[in-house]
Design a protein around this motif. Structure first.
Motif, short mmCIF file in Angstrom:
data_model
loop_
_atom_site.label_atom_id
_atom_site.label_comp_id
_atom_site.label_asym_id
_atom_site.label_seq_id
_atom_site.Cartn_x
_atom_site.Cartn_y
_atom_site.Cartn_z
N ALA A 1 0.82 -1.22 0.00
CA ALA A 1 0.00 0.00 0.00
C ALA A 1 0.85 1.27 0.00
N LEU A 2 2.12 1.15 0.38
CA LEU A 2 3.02 2.30 0.44
C LEU A 2 3.81 2.50 -0.86
N VAL A 3 3.73 1.54 -1.76
CA VAL A 3 4.44 1.65 -3.04
C VAL A 3 3.69 2.64 -3.94
N PRO A 4 4.34 3.68 -4.43
CA PRO A 4 3.64 4.67 -5.26
C PRO A 4 3.13 4.07 -6.57
N GLN A 5 2.01 4.59 -7.04
CA GLN A 5 1.48 4.17 -8.34
C GLN A 5 2.51 4.46 -9.44
N GLY A 6 2.76 3.45 -10.29
CA GLY A 6 3.69 3.62 -11.40
C GLY A 6 5.16 3.47 -11.02
N ALA A 7 5.42 3.02 -9.81
CA ALA A 7 6.80 2.87 -9.33
C ALA A 7 7.55 1.79 -10.11
N ARG A 8 8.86 1.93 -10.13
CA ARG A 8 9.76 0.88 -10.60
C ARG A 8 10.42 0.29 -9.35
N ARG B 1 -0.04 -1.65 -10.22
CA ARG B 1 0.45 -0.56 -9.37
C ARG B 1 1.87 -0.15 -9.73
N VAL B 2 2.69 -1.14 -10.13
CA VAL B 2 4.07 -0.83 -10.49
C VAL B 2 4.28 -0.96 -12.00
N ALA B 3 5.19 -0.15 -12.53
CA ALA B 3 5.51 -0.20 -13.95
C ALA B 3 6.47 -1.34 -14.26
#
Length: 231
Positions: free
Chosen positions: A17-24, A44-46
């Motif tokens: 839930a703490l991982v930003p949207q679009g994160a690598r 949620r992740v790229a």
């Protein structure tokens, strides 16, 4: 045997839930890859990298990624040794001791530059990890609390690029970010009970280390003051 579920435990769901949207994402100690595979599945992740020192867990992670049809890059190496700074913007290190997490960050000095969000979930030595982070120029921007079965966990959201501060260990039982966390009062009450019990045990020991006893007294008082401040 059917396809393994990627539903996360409360501890891993808290990190997810703490991982930003679009994160690598680079996930250190990825084990069976559940965290990155789940995040890839949800969109949620790229991109995601899973790093682990165990060949067996990585083979399991590869199987999970293949069965769920996601592209997970896997690296057999300690810590971040096989991850390049430009491959990720978010790093998760979970399920290991605070000293091990500190060692991993020390071996990857690029983490201290402030370009990467670090999501750290120590199983032990939380105070020591806070102390190391502050001493090495990391800022703890947020702490998130969660429970799984009877255990309590804290996830530190951290960035480098801050001023270095030398903080006594007893003061590292609490941080400003912890005091802002949902459930902080309940967590501090639990912590106070645990550390008071430890203090009592130390006082009854045959060979008393007076310096260690005084440090524990200060630590208990620090937690007590913080807890009372939230009432």
């Amino acid at each position: 045997m059917g396809i393994e579920s990627m539903v996360l435990t409360p501890r891993l769901a808290c990190i997810a839930a703490l991982v930003p949207q679009g994160a690598r994402l680079a996930d250190v100690g990825t084990d069976h890859g559940k965290l990155p595979v789940s995040l890839l599945l949800s969109g949620r992740v790229a991109s995601a990298i899973g790093s682990d020192i165990g060949q067996g867990p990585l083979a399991h992670a590869a199987r999970n990624a293949a069965e769920h049809g996601v592209a997970l890059s896997l690296r057999l190496a300690p810590g971040l040794d096989a991850v390049q700074p430009d491959e990720c913007d978010t790093v998760s290190i979970a399920g290991m001791g605070g000293q091990t997490i500190a060692d991993i960050l020390a071996d990857a000095p690029w983490c201290a530059a402030g370009q990467h969000l670090l999501l750290l979930q120590p199983m032990t030595m939380v105070y020591e990890l806070r102390q190391w982070l502050w001493r090495n120029g990391y800022e703890i921007g947020r702490e998130t609390l969660c429970r799984e079965d009877r255990r309590r966990y804290v996830v530190l959201s951290v960035r480098g690029g801050a001023a270095k501060r030398d903080v006594p260990l007893w003061q590292c039982a609490v941080s400003p970010a912890l005091l802002r966390a949902d459930g902080a009062a309940d967590y501090l009450q639990w912590l106070l009970t645990r550390e008071t019990r430890a203090l009592s045990g130390m006082g009854q020991a045959n060979a008393i280390d007076t310096a260690r006893l005084e440090e524990q007294r200060r630590l208990v008082q620090q937690i007590k003051d913080a807890w009372e401040g939230l009432q």
